[in-house]
Every structure is written in structure tokens, then in C-alpha cells.
Design an enzyme around this catalytic site. Structure first.
Site, PDB file in Angstrom:
ATOM      1  N   ARG A  99       1.468  12.143  -9.505  1.00  0.00           N
ATOM      2  CA  ARG A  99       1.955  10.790  -9.214  1.00  0.00           C
ATOM      3  C   ARG A  99       3.404  10.594  -9.643  1.00  0.00           C
ATOM      4  O   ARG A  99       4.115   9.767  -9.101  1.00  0.00           O
ATOM      5  CB  ARG A  99       1.095   9.749  -9.957  1.00  0.00           C
ATOM      6  CG  ARG A  99      -0.323   9.607  -9.437  1.00  0.00           C
ATOM      7  CD  ARG A  99      -0.949   8.328  -9.975  1.00  0.00           C
ATOM      8  NE  ARG A  99      -2.402   8.293  -9.856  1.00  0.00           N
ATOM      9  CZ  ARG A  99      -3.055   7.899  -8.769  1.00  0.00           C
ATOM     10  NH1 ARG A  99      -2.387   7.514  -7.703  1.00  0.00           N
ATOM     11  NH2 ARG A  99      -4.368   7.884  -8.745  1.00  0.00           N
ATOM     12  N   GLU A 139       0.851  -1.193   0.000  1.00  0.00           N
ATOM     13  CA  GLU A 139       0.000   0.000   0.000  1.00  0.00           C
ATOM     14  C   GLU A 139       0.887   1.243   0.000  1.00  0.00           C
ATOM     15  O   GLU A 139       2.020   1.217   0.477  1.00  0.00           O
ATOM     16  CB  GLU A 139      -0.920  -0.070   1.234  1.00  0.00           C
ATOM     17  CG  GLU A 139      -1.872   1.078   1.448  1.00  0.00           C
ATOM     18  CD  GLU A 139      -2.831   1.384   0.297  1.00  0.00           C
ATOM     19  OE1 GLU A 139      -2.352   1.552  -0.837  1.00  0.00           O
ATOM     20  OE2 GLU A 139      -4.037   1.509   0.555  1.00  0.00           O
ATOM     21  N   ASP A 140       0.357   2.329  -0.563  1.00  0.00           N
ATOM     22  CA  ASP A 140       1.124   3.577  -0.558  1.00  0.00           C
ATOM     23  C   ASP A 140       1.045   4.272   0.798  1.00  0.00           C
ATOM     24  O   ASP A 140       2.053   4.674   1.367  1.00  0.00           O
ATOM     25  CB  ASP A 140       0.652   4.519  -1.681  1.00  0.00           C
ATOM     26  CG  ASP A 140      -0.871   4.745  -1.689  1.00  0.00           C
ATOM     27  OD1 ASP A 140      -1.582   4.154  -0.850  1.00  0.00           O
ATOM     28  OD2 ASP A 140      -1.343   5.506  -2.546  1.00  0.00           O
ATOM     29  N   ASP A 142      -4.375   5.786   6.019  1.00  0.00           N
ATOM     30  CA  ASP A 142      -4.901   6.984   6.676  1.00  0.00           C
ATOM     31  C   ASP A 142      -6.006   6.551   7.642  1.00  0.00           C
ATOM     32  O   ASP A 142      -5.732   6.206   8.792  1.00  0.00           O
ATOM     33  CB  ASP A 142      -5.400   7.929   5.582  1.00  0.00           C
ATOM     34  CG  ASP A 142      -5.875   9.264   6.121  1.00  0.00           C
ATOM     35  OD1 ASP A 142      -5.574   9.588   7.270  1.00  0.00           O
ATOM     36  OD2 ASP A 142      -6.558   9.999   5.373  1.00  0.00           O
ATOM     37  N   PHE A 150      -1.589  16.228   3.817  1.00  0.00           N
ATOM     38  CA  PHE A 150      -1.888  15.569   2.544  1.00  0.00           C
ATOM     39  C   PHE A 150      -0.633  15.555   1.678  1.00  0.00           C
ATOM     40  O   PHE A 150      -0.052  16.591   1.397  1.00  0.00           O
ATOM     41  CB  PHE A 150      -3.029  16.266   1.815  1.00  0.00           C
ATOM     42  CG  PHE A 150      -3.605  15.407   0.741  1.00  0.00           C
ATOM     43  CD1 PHE A 150      -4.558  14.441   1.042  1.00  0.00           C
ATOM     44  CD2 PHE A 150      -3.160  15.516  -0.575  1.00  0.00           C
ATOM     45  CE1 PHE A 150      -5.061  13.606   0.052  1.00  0.00           C
ATOM     46  CE2 PHE A 150      -3.666  14.685  -1.574  1.00  0.00           C
ATOM     47  CZ  PHE A 150      -4.620  13.739  -1.254  1.00  0.00           C
TER      48      PHE A 150
HETATM   49  P1  IMP Z   1      -7.674   5.070   4.007  1.00  0.00           P
HETATM   50  O1  IMP Z   1      -8.714   4.124   3.480  1.00  0.00           O
HETATM   51  O2  IMP Z   1      -8.289   6.309   4.609  1.00  0.00           O
HETATM   52  O3  IMP Z   1      -6.665   4.430   4.924  1.00  0.00           O
HETATM   53  O4  IMP Z   1      -6.930   5.659   2.770  1.00  0.00           O
HETATM   54  C1  IMP Z   1      -6.048   4.960   2.052  1.00  0.00           C
HETATM   55  C2  IMP Z   1      -5.970   5.486   0.638  1.00  0.00           C
HETATM   56  O5  IMP Z   1      -6.306   6.873   0.537  1.00  0.00           O
HETATM   57  C3  IMP Z   1      -4.551   5.385   0.178  1.00  0.00           C
HETATM   58  O6  IMP Z   1      -4.360   4.167  -0.494  1.00  0.00           O
HETATM   59  C4  IMP Z   1      -4.420   6.569  -0.742  1.00  0.00           C
HETATM   60  O7  IMP Z   1      -4.771   6.193  -2.046  1.00  0.00           O
HETATM   61  C5  IMP Z   1      -5.384   7.592  -0.235  1.00  0.00           C
HETATM   62  N1  IMP Z   1      -4.722   8.616   0.610  1.00  0.00           N
HETATM   63  C6  IMP Z   1      -4.742   8.736   1.959  1.00  0.00           C
HETATM   64  N2  IMP Z   1      -4.007   9.769   2.383  1.00  0.00           N
HETATM   65  C7  IMP Z   1      -3.495  10.335   1.269  1.00  0.00           C
HETATM   66  C8  IMP Z   1      -2.604  11.457   1.047  1.00  0.00           C
HETATM   67  O8  IMP Z   1      -2.128  12.166   1.953  1.00  0.00           O
HETATM   68  N3  IMP Z   1      -2.299  11.703  -0.246  1.00  0.00           N
HETATM   69  C9  IMP Z   1      -2.783  10.966  -1.298  1.00  0.00           C
HETATM   70  N4  IMP Z   1      -3.590   9.920  -1.128  1.00  0.00           N
HETATM   71  C10 IMP Z   1      -3.952   9.602   0.144  1.00  0.00           C
HETATM   72 MG    MG Z   2      -4.284   3.880  -2.496  1.00  0.00          MG
END
Ligand code: IMP
Ligand code: MG
Length: 174
Positions: free
Chosen positions: A164, A98-99, A102, A151
Site C-alpha cells: 500500500r 474509491e481506489d 473492477d 492486478f
Molecule cells: P469491485 O467490487 O470488484 O469493483 O472491486 C473493488 C475493490 O476491489 C477495490 O476497492 C479494491 O479494494 C479491490 N481491487 C480491485 N481490483 C484491484 C487491483 O487490481 N488491485 C488491488 N485491489 C483491487
Molecule cells: Mg477498495
């Protein structure tokens, strides 16, 4: 397109160094046999490609598409599978790549989906961890960098599909 202010948070050099460390750790941790490296599209593509080359054991590469953000900066709370894996993962050691984590909504959903397919094991590696806004408890085995609640874009991460291709991870400032 108008460019917002970008501040480098983690340089390409620091990323490369950390990716090498994670690769060695994964090499050392896993039992013999192939692993499946599952990249989450599209944000994890750069990390997936670099991490794969930092791991020396036999592996298969696959991708899964998940969407939760729409065009904003916060999760919609709704997760959708937009592209499935090519191959079965039954009996395999699976490593989700995963990148960034959050809220944890994406990862907890994906882990649930993959567990139903009877893999031997499922672990997660994330380049970035933003623990401040966690809504779901997630178990992440390998973390590249823990970052504050800002962010970020670059190295695969986007804002509305832009940025990206930046080599560094940058904070997108208003
Ligand atoms: P989560 O489901 O809230 O944990 O979010 C995960 C996904 O949201 C990641 O795989 C990202 O694609 C996107 N994401 C969360 N935070 C950021 C950020 O700071 N920048 C860009 N994408 C984000
Ligand atoms: Mg993602």
C-alpha cells in the site's frame, strides 16, 4: 517477505497531476455548500488525502469500511460493511472516493446503502477504472485513469495487505 516483480504503470508524478485536474473539475462542478468526501477503507486512503487537498471548497471527511476480496485477487462477490460513517449524510452532497472499480460489486452495494440515508446527491470519483470485468452497471462521474485488466498495487492498493505504501501504481507480475 518475498518480493514479487513490480512494473510501474502510473508514476507518482502522473498521479499527482491527475489528482490536481480532478480537484479543479470537482471544484467547478459542485454547487455552493459543503461536500462530504467519503473514502473507502483502506485502499482509497492515499487518493482521499491527496484529492481532499486538491479541492478548495468546504468539506467534511469521512470513511467507510467495506470488504469483498479476502486474500485473493478477485472479488468474492460478497460485500460486507466493516466500519460505518461517523456522521449523518442526510441532505448533503456526497462524493464517494474509491481506489479502483473492477466488478462494480462494491460500489453498487455502497451506493445503495448511502442512497437510503437521503443525501442531496451521491457521486463517485475513482482513481482507477478496470472496465473489462464489470458485473454491475455503475455510474462513475470522475475517473482518474482507465487501465487494462491487470492486478495493480501501490498508492493505497494492496495484495494481501502488502504494497500500500508504494508511491506509484504498479502491476504485480507473477
Ligand atoms: P469491485 O467490487 O470488484 O469493483 O472491486 C473493488 C475493490 O476491489 C477495490 O476497492 C479494491 O479494494 C479491490 N481491487 C480491485 N481490483 C484491484 C487491483 O487490481 N488491485 C488491488 N485491489 C483491487
Ligand atoms: Mg477498495
Amino acid at each position: 517477505m518475498a518480493r514479487a516483480n513490480l512494473r510501474v504503470l502510473i508514476s507518482a508524478e502522473k498521479i499527482a497531476e491527475r489528482v490536481r485536474e480532478l480537484g479543479s473539475q470537482i471544484d467547478a462542478d459542485y454547487p455552493d455548500g459543503p461536500i462530504v468526501l467519503i473514502g473507502i477503507l483502506k485502499g482509497a486512503i492515499m487518493f482521499h488525502a491527496d484529492l481532499a487537498r486538491a479541492i478548495t471548497r468546504p468539506m467534511r471527511l469521512d470513511f467507510i469500511g467495506i470488504s469483498s476480496y479476502g486474500k485473493g485477487k478477485t472479488t468474492s462477490g460478497e460485500v460486507r460493511l466493516t466500519r460505518d460513517l461517523d456522521a449523518s449524510i442526510e441532505g448533503m452532497d456526497v462524493l464517494i472516493v474509491e481506489d479502483i472499480i473492477d466488478s462494480g460489486v462494491t460500489l453498487s452495494y455502497l451506493t445503495q446503502v448511502l442512497q437510503q440515508r437521503k443525501p442531496k446527491s451521491v457521486r463517485t470519483v475513482t482513481l482507477l477504472d478496470k472496465p473489462d470485468r464489470r458485473m454491475r452497471t455503475v455510474d462513475v462521474k470522475y475517473v482518474g485513469f482507465r487501465i487494462p485488466d491487470e492486478f495493480v498495487v501501490g498508492y493505497g492498493l494492496d495484495f494481501a495487505e502488502e504494497y500500500r505504501n508504494l508511491p506509484d501504481v504498479c502491476v504485480l507480475e507473477e
